[in-house]
Write an enzyme that holds these catalytic residues in place. Structure first.
Site, PDB file in Angstrom:
ATOM      1  N   GLU A 197     -15.865  -7.552   2.966  1.00 27.43           N
ATOM      2  CA  GLU A 197     -14.708  -7.608   2.131  1.00 27.43           C
ATOM      3  C   GLU A 197     -14.046  -8.665   2.397  1.00 27.43           C
ATOM      4  O   GLU A 197     -13.776  -9.339   3.358  1.00 27.43           O
ATOM      5  CB  GLU A 197     -14.050  -6.408   2.306  1.00 27.43           C
ATOM      6  CG  GLU A 197     -13.422  -5.577   1.093  1.00 27.43           C
ATOM      7  CD  GLU A 197     -12.653  -4.230   1.647  1.00 27.43           C
ATOM      8  OE1 GLU A 197     -13.322  -3.328   0.964  1.00 27.43           O
ATOM      9  OE2 GLU A 197     -11.763  -4.442   2.221  1.00 27.43           O
ATOM     10  N   HIS A 244      -3.379   0.871  14.184  1.00 27.95           N
ATOM     11  CA  HIS A 244      -3.763   1.777  13.396  1.00 27.95           C
ATOM     12  C   HIS A 244      -3.236   3.027  13.625  1.00 27.95           C
ATOM     13  O   HIS A 244      -3.486   4.049  13.158  1.00 27.95           O
ATOM     14  CB  HIS A 244      -5.430   1.745  13.325  1.00 27.95           C
ATOM     15  CG  HIS A 244      -5.948   0.299  13.204  1.00 27.95           C
ATOM     16  ND1 HIS A 244      -5.563  -0.281  11.946  1.00 27.95           N
ATOM     17  CD2 HIS A 244      -6.775  -0.381  13.909  1.00 27.95           C
ATOM     18  CE1 HIS A 244      -6.452  -1.477  12.185  1.00 27.95           C
ATOM     19  NE2 HIS A 244      -6.999  -1.559  12.971  1.00 27.95           N
ATOM     20  N   ARG A 268      -7.833  15.150   3.304  1.00 25.19           N
ATOM     21  CA  ARG A 268      -7.010  16.280   4.172  1.00 25.19           C
ATOM     22  C   ARG A 268      -5.745  16.254   3.785  1.00 25.19           C
ATOM     23  O   ARG A 268      -5.322  15.402   3.408  1.00 25.19           O
ATOM     24  CB  ARG A 268      -7.432  15.874   5.554  1.00 25.19           C
ATOM     25  CG  ARG A 268      -6.988  14.533   6.040  1.00 25.19           C
ATOM     26  CD  ARG A 268      -6.975  14.165   7.402  1.00 25.19           C
ATOM     27  NE  ARG A 268      -6.037  12.900   7.870  1.00 25.19           N
ATOM     28  CZ  ARG A 268      -6.615  11.744   7.871  1.00 25.19           C
ATOM     29  NH1 ARG A 268      -7.882  11.435   7.576  1.00 25.19           N
ATOM     30  NH2 ARG A 268      -5.816  10.474   8.074  1.00 25.19           N
ATOM     31  N   LYS A 304     -17.338   4.797   3.145  1.00 21.43           N
ATOM     32  CA  LYS A 304     -16.629   3.677   2.424  1.00 21.43           C
ATOM     33  C   LYS A 304     -17.306   3.276   1.193  1.00 21.43           C
ATOM     34  O   LYS A 304     -16.638   2.777   0.339  1.00 21.43           O
ATOM     35  CB  LYS A 304     -16.140   2.361   3.361  1.00 21.43           C
ATOM     36  CG  LYS A 304     -15.373   3.074   4.627  1.00 21.43           C
ATOM     37  CD  LYS A 304     -14.277   4.094   4.508  1.00 21.43           C
ATOM     38  CE  LYS A 304     -14.067   4.948   5.492  1.00 21.43           C
ATOM     39  NZ  LYS A 304     -13.692   6.396   5.376  1.00 21.43           N
TER      40      LYS A 304
HETATM   41  C1  MV4 Z   1      -8.445  -4.328   5.434  1.00 19.01           C
HETATM   42  C2  MV4 Z   1      -7.301  -5.397   5.783  1.00 19.01           C
HETATM   43  C3  MV4 Z   1      -7.472  -6.596   5.358  1.00 19.01           C
HETATM   44  N1  MV4 Z   1      -8.358  -6.929   4.452  1.00 19.01           N
HETATM   45  N2  MV4 Z   1      -9.236  -4.744   4.603  1.00 19.01           N
HETATM   46  C4  MV4 Z   1      -7.396  -1.106   8.759  1.00 19.01           C
HETATM   47  C5  MV4 Z   1      -7.722   0.456   8.761  1.00 19.01           C
HETATM   48  C6  MV4 Z   1      -8.529   0.500   7.625  1.00 19.01           C
HETATM   49  N3  MV4 Z   1      -8.432   1.857   6.913  1.00 19.01           N
HETATM   50  C7  MV4 Z   1      -8.448  -0.428   6.718  1.00 19.01           C
HETATM   51  N4  MV4 Z   1      -7.742  -1.523   7.601  1.00 19.01           N
HETATM   52  C8  MV4 Z   1      -7.406  -2.939   6.876  1.00 19.01           C
HETATM   53  N5  MV4 Z   1      -8.416  -3.096   6.124  1.00 19.01           N
HETATM   54  C9  MV4 Z   1      -9.315  -5.915   3.995  1.00 19.01           C
HETATM   55  N6  MV4 Z   1     -10.177  -6.348   3.325  1.00 19.01           N
HETATM   56  C10 MV4 Z   1      -6.334  -4.830   6.919  1.00 19.01           C
HETATM   57  C11 MV4 Z   1      -6.324  -3.689   7.367  1.00 19.01           C
HETATM   58  C12 MV4 Z   1      -5.575  -3.425   8.469  1.00 19.01           C
HETATM   59  C13 MV4 Z   1      -4.289  -2.281   8.135  1.00 19.01           C
HETATM   60  C14 MV4 Z   1      -4.601  -1.555   7.004  1.00 19.01           C
HETATM   61  C15 MV4 Z   1      -3.583  -0.361   6.839  1.00 19.01           C
HETATM   62  C16 MV4 Z   1      -2.611  -0.306   7.770  1.00 19.01           C
HETATM   63  C17 MV4 Z   1      -2.640  -1.213   9.037  1.00 19.01           C
HETATM   64  C18 MV4 Z   1      -3.471  -2.204   9.033  1.00 19.01           C
HETATM   65  C19 MV4 Z   1      -3.386  -2.915  10.185  1.00 19.01           C
HETATM   66  C20 MV4 Z   1      -4.315  -3.896  10.418  1.00 19.01           C
HETATM   67  C21 MV4 Z   1      -5.468  -4.139   9.436  1.00 19.01           C
END
Ligand code: MV4
Length: 494
Positions: free
Chosen positions: A199, A234, A291, A115
């Protein structure tokens, strides 16, 4: 390319082989002892037993798969999603064996698998992202200083992570040190890499991702967005294209940002750039998935492009045969993932025999299923039974079609999430387009399920009242109902 081995199982193996067959390419299936009678095995021209049911002894054993490919004189290997699809070592091994990996280079997989490396590339290419630490951080004092700069709440993320694993929200400075210790040991245990970074935390964001296609000649295109905010822990449950809230301008801005990410890692193949979107419709780069994704059908439906065929053509070294200007959004598509899980019991995974299994049919309906009536759902793999996708002229019609298709889907013998899908389709927040990644925890309990399951008439009535109110307000079909939504305020007419 005359013969391709599909290093996967279930619906995606079948879906890939269908396109290969249409391209005149011979197919080789691999399978475990649990999948001897699986449809993907029967569909293939040839099939190779890899080993026992456990993935670690079958679908994940790189050398067995390469050995089988060499023995059967395979030209290409398609990894599907999951399993070895984002394993840079596998991509490299395939190449070293003189076989074409139908996917990006190991270099691109590696860069996007980290990341921090992905964010550095995004930053260099002017892609918006959230404020945070540019490098892994372990010094607590330093972390606290930066967290105060960013402003609480902050999120600790694992550099090697993804899919929400190893994330921790920190509300105030006093909690930072302890949460860092936890995040680092969790990251070390899960990924063998304890690097974490900070972050700015966005509460209740939308998850919107852009499909990209890149050839090996430096051409990169975006195939618009997929809205994937309806998730539970997720795990995506409902995906749609286009998003109900994007304006043409925002779509172009996000698409062009995604293309810059593809360029930054010299991408080749089909990829997905994930963004978070806040309530102001500002978007931020999250990560890139190197992918073919589970939810790719909704993009295929609105663009008319077969993404697997494009992957194969790119792997053969061909130029993309269309331009950005050629790509247009046609109608609206929604996908529902049907899991062998019990929504009335905290989504407890279920296994057993599909005593009754009948799929819906008709115009604009696509079922990607790896199972047939009478088959067992094994314990060993992902609990997804199938994906039900619908395509219609408008979002409202797509929701109505999905509800009809859910009612026509008959599954007995295994508990499943069809009723949960129906709950989502009938929910005002979903219908109006006013929702975010907090949808499931906010609105869903097992008790609301019983209501939506029993009241079949509600489908028609909710949609009828929705259509009625829109007609009276002279809204376009794409304009959501609610006027109190922050998502909707800025929405422009398309
Ligand atoms: C975040 C976020 C809030 N703020 N980053 C969850 C999976 C990963 N790929 C990144 N995710 C998140 N990153 C920041 N800075 C909230 C999430 C997140 C989320 C993101 C996408 C889809 C569903 C989610 C559910 C909870 C938290």
């Amino acid at each position: 390319m005359n013969k391709v081995l599909v290093a996967n199982r279930g619906e995606i193996a079948l879906r890939i082989m269908r396109s290969l067959k249409e391209m005149g390419i011979k197919t080789v299936a691999v399978y475990s002892e649990a999948d001897r009678i699986a449809p993907h095995v029967r569909f293939a021209d040839e099939a190779v037993l890899l080993g026992p049911a456990a993935s670690s002894e079958s679908y994940l054993v790189m050398d067995k798969i390469i050995e089988a490919s060499l023995k059967l004189a395979v030209d290409g290997i398609h990894p599907g999603y999951g399993f070895l699809s984002e394993n840079a070592i596998f991509a490299e091994k395939v190449k070293k064996a003189g076989i074409t990996f139908i996917g990006p280079s190991s270099k691109a997989i590696n860069m996007m698998g980290n990341k921090l490396a992905a964010k550095a590339a995004a930053h260099a290419y002017q892609v918006p992202m959230l404020p945070g630490t540019p490098n892994a951080i372990s010094d607590k004092k330093e972390a606290e200083k930066i967290a105060i700069e960013i402003g609480f709440p902050v999120l600790i993320k694992a550099a090697a992570g993804g899919g929400g694993k190893g994330m921790r929200v920190v509300q105030k400075a006093e909690e930072l040190s302890e949460q860092m210790d936890r995040a680092i040991s969790e990251a070390q245990a899960s990924f063998g890499d304890g690097s974490v970074f900070l972050e700015k935390y966005v509460g209740a964001p939308r998850h919107i991702e852009i499909q990209v296609l890149s050839d090996t000649h430096g051409n990169h295109l975006y195939l618009f967005e997929r809205e994937c905010s309806i998730q539970r822990r997720h795990q995506k449950v409902v995906e749609e294209a286009p998003s109900a809230i994007l304006t043409p301008e925002k779509r172009k801005e996000m698409g062009e940002a995604a293309v810059r990410i593809a360029r930054a890692c010299d991408y080749a193949g089909a990829g997905t750039v994930e963004f978070l979107m806040d309530e102001n419709l500002d978007f931020f780069f999250l990560e890139m998935n190197t992918r073919l994704q589970v939810e790719h059908p909704v993009t295929e439906m609105i663009t008319g492009i077969d993404l697997v065929k494009e992957q194969v053509k790119i792997a053969r070294g061909e130029h993309l045969s269309f331009t950005q200007e050629d790509l247009k959004i046609h109608g609206h598509a929604i996908e529902l993932r049907i899991y062998a899980e019990d929504p009335s019991n905290n989504f407890l995974p279920d296994i057993g025999n599909l005593k009754t299994y009948r799929t819906p049919d008709g115009p604009g309906i696509r079922v990607d299923s790896g199972y047939e009536e009478g088959m067992d759902i094994p314990v060993y793999y992902d609990p997804m039974i199938a994906k039900l996708s619908v395509h219609s002229n408008t979002r409202t019609e797509a929701i109505a079609k999905m509800l009809r298709a859910i009612d026509d889907y008959k599954i007995e013998g295994v508990r499943n999430t069809l009723s949960f899908g129906k709950f989502v389709m009938q929910h005002e927040a979903f219908i109006s387009g006013h929702f975010d990644t907090g949808f499931v925890p906010k609105y869903f309990t097992a008790s609301v399920l019983e209501k939506s399951t029993n009241e079949g008439a509600e489908v028609a009535s909710i949609l009828a009242s929705f259509l009625h109110s829109k007609q009276n307000k002279k809204h376009s079909d794409h304009t959501p109902l609610s006027t109190t939504s922050p998502w909707i305020k800025r929405r422009e007419k398309r």
